[in-house]
Write a protein that holds these residues in place. Structure first.
Motif, short mmCIF file in Angstrom:
data_model
loop_
_atom_site.label_atom_id
_atom_site.label_comp_id
_atom_site.label_asym_id
_atom_site.label_seq_id
_atom_site.Cartn_x
_atom_site.Cartn_y
_atom_site.Cartn_z
N PRO A 56 3.10 -9.01 -2.73
CA PRO A 56 3.91 -9.59 -1.65
C PRO A 56 3.83 -8.85 -0.32
CG PRO A 56 5.32 -8.46 -3.24
CD PRO A 56 3.94 -8.49 -3.83
N TRP A 57 3.31 -7.62 -0.33
CA TRP A 57 3.33 -6.83 0.91
C TRP A 57 2.09 -7.00 1.77
CZ3 TRP A 57 4.14 -4.57 -3.98
CH2 TRP A 57 2.98 -4.11 -4.61
N GLY A 58 1.13 -7.80 1.36
CA GLY A 58 -0.01 -8.07 2.21
C GLY A 58 -1.05 -6.96 2.20
N THR A 59 -2.06 -7.11 3.06
CA THR A 59 -3.21 -6.20 3.07
C THR A 59 -3.52 -5.75 4.51
OG1 THR A 59 -4.72 -8.08 3.17
CG2 THR A 59 -4.22 -7.20 0.99
N THR A 60 -2.51 -5.23 5.18
CA THR A 60 -2.69 -4.75 6.55
C THR A 60 -2.22 -3.31 6.66
OG1 THR A 60 -2.40 -6.96 7.50
CG2 THR A 60 -2.02 -5.09 8.96
N MET A 61 -3.02 -2.47 7.29
CA MET A 61 -2.63 -1.08 7.59
C MET A 61 -2.77 -0.88 9.09
SD MET A 61 -3.96 2.54 5.97
CE MET A 61 -2.76 2.62 4.63
N VAL A 62 -1.65 -0.70 9.74
CA VAL A 62 -1.58 -0.62 11.20
C VAL A 62 -1.77 0.82 11.67
CG1 VAL A 62 -0.12 -1.11 13.21
CG2 VAL A 62 0.02 -2.57 11.18
N GLN A 63 -2.43 0.98 12.82
CA GLN A 63 -2.43 2.27 13.50
C GLN A 63 -1.40 2.18 14.63
OE1 GLN A 63 -6.41 1.17 13.20
NE2 GLN A 63 -5.22 1.31 11.32
N GLN A 64 -0.33 2.97 14.47
CA GLN A 64 0.76 2.91 15.44
C GLN A 64 1.45 4.27 15.49
OE1 GLN A 64 3.62 -0.22 14.69
NE2 GLN A 64 4.09 -0.38 16.87
N ASN A 65 1.75 4.71 16.71
CA ASN A 65 2.36 6.04 16.92
C ASN A 65 1.48 7.15 16.33
OD1 ASN A 65 4.65 4.84 18.16
ND2 ASN A 65 5.53 4.45 16.13
N ILE A 66 0.18 6.99 16.47
CA ILE A 66 -0.83 7.95 15.97
C ILE A 66 -0.60 8.21 14.48
CG2 ILE A 66 -2.10 10.08 16.51
CD1 ILE A 66 -1.83 8.18 18.84
N ALA A 67 -0.45 7.14 13.73
CA ALA A 67 -0.25 7.23 12.27
C ALA A 67 -0.69 5.92 11.63
CB ALA A 67 1.21 7.51 11.95
N PHE A 68 -1.02 6.01 10.33
CA PHE A 68 -1.30 4.81 9.55
C PHE A 68 0.01 4.30 8.96
CE2 PHE A 68 -5.46 6.99 9.29
CZ PHE A 68 -6.30 5.96 9.67
N ALA A 69 0.25 3.01 9.07
CA ALA A 69 1.47 2.42 8.52
C ALA A 69 1.12 1.15 7.75
CB ALA A 69 2.46 2.12 9.64
#
Length: 204
Positions: A56-69
């Motif tokens: 249910p949580w999907g398959t996206t890893m964001v780069q935000q605030n100099i971190a992987f989320a």
């Protein structure tokens, strides 16, 4: 007469509820403190069902605030993960891990790149521009997978009765492949509650 009995027996099997239990783990460290981002995977008695795996949580890893989320993302084998950049600076994502060796060269704000993961295992991610960035993708071949929350809780429902192989992975766990294996009996109904203590390395 025999045909009628066989039909009734078959119908009774179809109407019977599935025999399954639940697993509720509390993941802690050697000092008894809760451990988040521990990935729990289960192979129930009889194996895992066939067919595509979706979470249910999907398959996206964001780069935000100099971190992987998120810091740890669980995806099934064959999943294509998107890496959108929400920072004002460019990123260069890479991995040297055996299940997936790749690099995604420089891309900027509001751009996105993707990569398809074809082998199960743990993939450690970094950024060639920002050494402080680290993330992990746990590629799994079972639909029975979750990760512990900040309170150390991890729950998986609907497991077939019998002895299940439970694997706990954490990036700081001492041991081969950062994993530990536990065999747990799953009841025909109800919940198995268990605390699991992990020996962790100090974070760098």
């Amino acid at each position: 007469m025999n045909e009628s009995r066989l039909l009734l027996a078959a119908l009774s099997l179809i109407a019977s509820p599935a025999i399954a239990g639940d697993l509720d783990l509390r993941i802690i460290d050697s000092a008894g403190r809760p451990v988040g981002d521990a990935v729990v995977t289960v192979r129930p008695a009889g194996g895992v069902p066939t067919g595509p795996i979706r979470f249910p949580w999907g398959t996206t890893m964001v780069q935000q605030n100099i971190a992987f989320a998120p810091h740890v993302l669980i995806v099934p084998v064959g999943a294509t993960v998107k890496f959108p950049n929400k920072d004002k600076v460019r990123h260069h994502v890479y991995s040297f891990s055996k299940p997936a060796r790749f690099e995604i060269k420089l891309f900027g704000q509001d751009e996105s790149r993707s990569y398809t993961f074809t082998s199960a295992g743990a993939v450690a991610l970094g950024c060639n521009i920002h050494d402080e960035m680290s993330g992990f993708i746990k590629v799994v071949d079972t639909p029975y997978a979750t990760k512990s929350n900040a309170a150390g809780q991890a729950r998986i429902n609907g497991l077939a009765t019998g002895t299940a192989q439970v694997t706990v992975w954490h990036p700081l766990l001492k041991g081969k492949d950062n994993e530990m294996l536990i065999n747990l009996p799953i009841p025909g109904s109800g919940t198995v509650n268990k605390s699991v203590s992990l020996a962790l390395r100090a974070a760098k």
